[in-house]
Design a protein around this motif. Structure first.
Motif, PDB file in Angstrom:
ATOM      1  N   THR A  71      62.137  -4.616  58.060  1.00 51.00           N
ATOM      2  CA  THR A  71      63.289  -3.971  58.671  1.00 51.00           C
ATOM      3  C   THR A  71      63.611  -4.777  60.041  1.00 51.00           C
ATOM      4  O   THR A  71      64.731  -5.084  60.209  1.00 51.00           O
ATOM      5  N   GLU A  72      62.736  -5.342  60.709  1.00 51.85           N
ATOM      6  CA  GLU A  72      62.871  -5.945  61.843  1.00 51.85           C
ATOM      7  C   GLU A  72      63.227  -7.369  61.825  1.00 51.85           C
ATOM      8  O   GLU A  72      64.155  -7.940  62.585  1.00 51.85           O
ATOM      9  N   ARG A  73      63.085  -7.792  60.374  1.00 48.65           N
ATOM     10  CA  ARG A  73      63.713  -9.084  60.034  1.00 48.65           C
ATOM     11  C   ARG A  73      65.355  -9.090  59.517  1.00 48.65           C
ATOM     12  O   ARG A  73      66.149  -9.967  59.657  1.00 48.65           O
ATOM     13  N   LEU A  74      65.638  -7.885  59.655  1.00 48.70           N
ATOM     14  CA  LEU A  74      67.238  -7.595  59.166  1.00 48.70           C
ATOM     15  C   LEU A  74      68.049  -7.013  60.489  1.00 48.70           C
ATOM     16  O   LEU A  74      68.729  -6.021  60.599  1.00 48.70           O
ATOM     17  N   PRO A  83      64.038  -1.476  52.978  1.00 48.98           N
ATOM     18  CA  PRO A  83      62.639  -1.804  52.828  1.00 48.98           C
ATOM     19  C   PRO A  83      61.891  -0.343  52.647  1.00 48.98           C
ATOM     20  O   PRO A  83      60.781  -0.491  51.711  1.00 48.98           O
ATOM     21  N   LEU A  84      62.073   0.400  53.457  1.00 45.62           N
ATOM     22  CA  LEU A  84      61.354   1.836  53.105  1.00 45.62           C
ATOM     23  C   LEU A  84      61.518   2.573  51.929  1.00 45.62           C
ATOM     24  O   LEU A  84      60.462   2.877  51.153  1.00 45.62           O
ATOM     25  N   ARG A  85      62.876   2.341  51.436  1.00 49.61           N
ATOM     26  CA  ARG A  85      63.290   3.075  50.165  1.00 49.61           C
ATOM     27  C   ARG A  85      62.547   2.198  48.973  1.00 49.61           C
ATOM     28  O   ARG A  85      61.850   2.710  48.141  1.00 49.61           O
ATOM     29  N   ALA A 135      56.815   5.083  41.559  1.00 42.98           N
ATOM     30  CA  ALA A 135      56.743   4.687  40.132  1.00 42.98           C
ATOM     31  C   ALA A 135      55.199   4.570  39.724  1.00 42.98           C
ATOM     32  O   ALA A 135      54.991   4.679  38.558  1.00 42.98           O
ATOM     33  N   ALA A 136      54.273   3.700  40.595  1.00 41.83           N
ATOM     34  CA  ALA A 136      53.034   3.415  40.143  1.00 41.83           C
ATOM     35  C   ALA A 136      52.324   4.634  40.248  1.00 41.83           C
ATOM     36  O   ALA A 136      51.177   4.812  39.336  1.00 41.83           O
ATOM     37  N   THR A 137      52.351   5.839  41.097  1.00 40.33           N
ATOM     38  CA  THR A 137      51.802   6.868  40.869  1.00 40.33           C
ATOM     39  C   THR A 137      52.177   8.135  40.384  1.00 40.33           C
ATOM     40  O   THR A 137      51.771   9.299  40.344  1.00 40.33           O
ATOM     41  N   ARG A 138      53.427   7.964  39.757  1.00 37.55           N
ATOM     42  CA  ARG A 138      54.376   8.950  38.972  1.00 37.55           C
ATOM     43  C   ARG A 138      54.547  10.120  39.932  1.00 37.55           C
ATOM     44  O   ARG A 138      54.296  11.368  39.779  1.00 37.55           O
ATOM     45  N   GLU A 139      55.051   9.769  41.141  1.00 39.48           N
ATOM     46  CA  GLU A 139      55.438  10.795  42.147  1.00 39.48           C
ATOM     47  C   GLU A 139      56.806  10.454  42.572  1.00 39.48           C
ATOM     48  O   GLU A 139      57.346   9.350  42.552  1.00 39.48           O
ATOM     49  N   SER A 140      57.590  11.480  43.127  1.00 43.91           N
ATOM     50  CA  SER A 140      58.903  11.197  43.561  1.00 43.91           C
ATOM     51  C   SER A 140      58.865  10.390  44.875  1.00 43.91           C
ATOM     52  O   SER A 140      58.147  10.373  45.992  1.00 43.91           O
ATOM     53  N   ASP A 141      60.022   9.203  44.809  1.00 40.04           N
ATOM     54  CA  ASP A 141      59.903   8.405  45.793  1.00 40.04           C
ATOM     55  C   ASP A 141      60.446   9.158  47.197  1.00 40.04           C
ATOM     56  O   ASP A 141      59.919   8.547  48.410  1.00 40.04           O
ATOM     57  N   ARG A 142      61.021  10.093  46.971  1.00 43.92           N
ATOM     58  CA  ARG A 142      61.782  10.882  48.291  1.00 43.92           C
ATOM     59  C   ARG A 142      60.607  11.379  49.032  1.00 43.92           C
ATOM     60  O   ARG A 142      60.504  11.409  50.216  1.00 43.92           O
ATOM     61  N   HIS A 187      70.809   4.399  42.593  1.00 43.44           N
ATOM     62  CA  HIS A 187      71.960   3.327  42.165  1.00 43.44           C
ATOM     63  C   HIS A 187      71.977   2.182  43.341  1.00 43.44           C
ATOM     64  O   HIS A 187      72.225   1.076  42.929  1.00 43.44           O
ATOM     65  N   THR A 188      72.064   2.605  44.515  1.00 44.24           N
ATOM     66  CA  THR A 188      71.964   1.879  45.681  1.00 44.24           C
ATOM     67  C   THR A 188      70.757   0.782  45.761  1.00 44.24           C
ATOM     68  O   THR A 188      70.652  -0.318  45.991  1.00 44.24           O
ATOM     69  N   LEU A 189      69.714   1.679  45.321  1.00 45.64           N
ATOM     70  CA  LEU A 189      68.449   0.784  45.622  1.00 45.64           C
ATOM     71  C   LEU A 189      68.324  -0.246  44.341  1.00 45.64           C
ATOM     72  O   LEU A 189      67.947  -1.281  44.782  1.00 45.64           O
TER      73      LEU A 189
END
Length: 476
Positions: free
Chosen positions: A50-53, A64-66, A74-81, A419-421
């Motif tokens: 983020t600091e690069r942006l 970046p965090l999203r 996705a790798a652990t089958r958990e909600s990204d939120r 959609h944004t991601l």
């Protein structure tokens, strides 16, 4: 207790159970500490990205965090939120309370202790105040349970917090929110966070209304069947007991209707809940700032849900399959009532073998495609996301600007967040016939998401005829 309860062999065996449980708890704490450290490191990496942006927009700086949460989720089958919140909380725990984190890694406290100490002390300003708070509370946490630690931590945080209770309340009021959690058997929980006086006031008002309804029911029944005059005898004791918690009007009471009057068998909790839902779904708010922007004002807005119900359930040949927004089951009786009052509905044809959506019976406008996609996708198609499709964007898997067609084999539900991601990061999505999606994450990991499966219900078997009981030959 018998003397056997104090048998030395039994005591020694019990001690081994307790010590083994303590060892396992320590191992679990160390493993969860490793996970916390990993999440904290991942969050720190996103901070570097983020600091690069620095010259980017606020939305771009959130990517970046999203993106990291989406990769791990996705790798652990958990909600990204959920992962996004956990990454932040892990970084906060490791950086603000390193001594407490070390205690978790050494198995001296549990993850719940860590969460309590971080939650109650994160608002303290300055490393000295946090260090003093941490030193005091951690020493106590190592000797007791997490709930007891929470009470003590609140008192210690109050001592070291330079802010007044009014200042902290004004900040906490900004976190007020309402949410829904789906439960089993067609039920759901509505939660709300708000000022304590208003929340308790709501509960008190609902309680008073529920008691008034129950008292009115009892008064009506007494008017129809007044109590007999004279002394109370032993045989009338059950009638006297019926005025308590087990009286008609609460669960477990007999439904002995007198004349034409109905008996309200609901408990106080049930009446309170029914009154709450009735007021929220039908009443108009007393404060309405919408003016002319909403026709009819806030009171004209009505709740909307999308219900999918098999025709066989409506016909009574099956007893299951109804779903609300694809996230929870709905009982058949409720499904029939909602269907009877629905302003409109679409038929959905399923493959009799696989249960896959084949078509809907309207195909003349873009709205028809949306109806088809609502039935097929049910919710956002990003791995792990459960946002209902009716609240999502209709995303072109191959961008329309690059020649992507607007048809059901190239369009599907993506919530605004994903959609944004998808457009802001190098996630690639390929859609196969039938709606199966192949994801390639920026890391190179691959994920396959199939449309939500449909369970096909067979007609309920007829009840077997009752048979008269066979005479039992006595064994003597």
């Amino acid at each position: 207790m018998t003397s056997n309860a104090h048998d030395p062999a039994d005591a020694a065996k019990t001690a081994r159970f307790a010590l083994r449980a303590k060892e396992i708890a320590a191992v679990k704490a160390r493993i969860l500490a490793e996970e916390t450290a990993l999440h904290a490191e991942a969050y720190a990496f996103t901070v570097e990205q983020t600091e690069r942006l620095r010259d980017a927009s606020t939305k771009e700086r959130e990517i970046p965090l999203r993106a990291m949460a989406a990769e791990i989720g996705a790798a652990t089958r958990e909600s990204d939120r959920t992962l996004q919140t956990r990454l932040f909380e892990a970084h906060r725990a490791v950086t603000l309370f390193p001594t407490t984190f070390d205690a978790l890694r050494e198995g001296r406290i549990s993850p719940r202790h860590l969460a309590v100490i971080v939650d109650k002390g994160a608002g303290l300003e300055g490393p000295q105040a946090r260090a003093a708070y941490e030193r005091d509370v951690l020493a106590y946490a190592e000797t007791t349970t997490a709930p007891r630690t929470r009470t003590y931590a609140e008192q210690v945080a109050e001592k070291y917090d330079p802010k007044t209770i009014q200042e902290r309340h004004d900040t906490a009021a900004l976190t007020r929110r309402v949410w829904v959690e789906d439960l089993r058997d067609g039920m759901a929980m509505l939660g709300a966070i708000g000022p304590a006086t208003e929340i308790h006031g709501i509960h008190d008002r609902l309680t008073r209304q529920a008691r008034a309804i129950r008292d009115a029911d009892r008064a009506a029944r007494r008017a129809v069947d007044p109590p007999a005059e004279g002394p109370v005898t032993a045989c009338s004791a059950p009638a006297a007991a019926a005025t308590g918690d087990d009286a008609p009007g609460s669960p477990g009471a007999p439904n002995s209707s007198r004349g034409d009057i109905g008996i309200d068998e609901r408990s106080i909790d049930q009446i309170r809940t029914d009154v709450l839902m009735d007021m929220l779904l039908t009443a108009a708010p007393t404060i309405d700032p919408t003016g002319a922007t909403v026709e009819g004002g806030l009171g004209a807005i009505r709740a909307q849900v999308q219900l999918t119900v098999p025709a066989s359930t409506l016909a009574g040949t099956t007893s299951g399959g109804a779903q609300l927004d694809g996230v929870c089951a709905v009982d058949p009786e409720t499904a029939k009532v909602l269907t009877g009052h629905a302003p409109g509905f679409d038929r959905v044809f399923l493959d009799p073998i696989t249960g896959a959506v084949l078509a809907v019976d309207r195909r003349h406008t873009t709205a028809a495609q949306k109806r088809y996609l609502l039935a097929r996708d049910v919710h956002c198609r990003f791995p792990g996301c459960r946002r209902p499709a009716r609240e999502c964007d209709w995303d072109h898997r191959k961008d329309h600007a690059h020649g992507g067609r607007t048809d059901i084999d190239n369009v599907g539900a993506f919530c605004k967040r994903h959609h944004t991601l998808k457009h802001a990061t190098p996630w690639t999505v390929t859609q196969r016939p039938g709606g199966t999606l192949h994801f390639i994450a920026p890391s190179g990991l691959r994920h396959v998401e199939k449309p939500p499966p449909r369970v096909m219900f067979s007609p309920d078997p007829p009840h077997p005829p009752r048979r008269s009981p066979q005479p039992v030959t006595p064994p003597f």
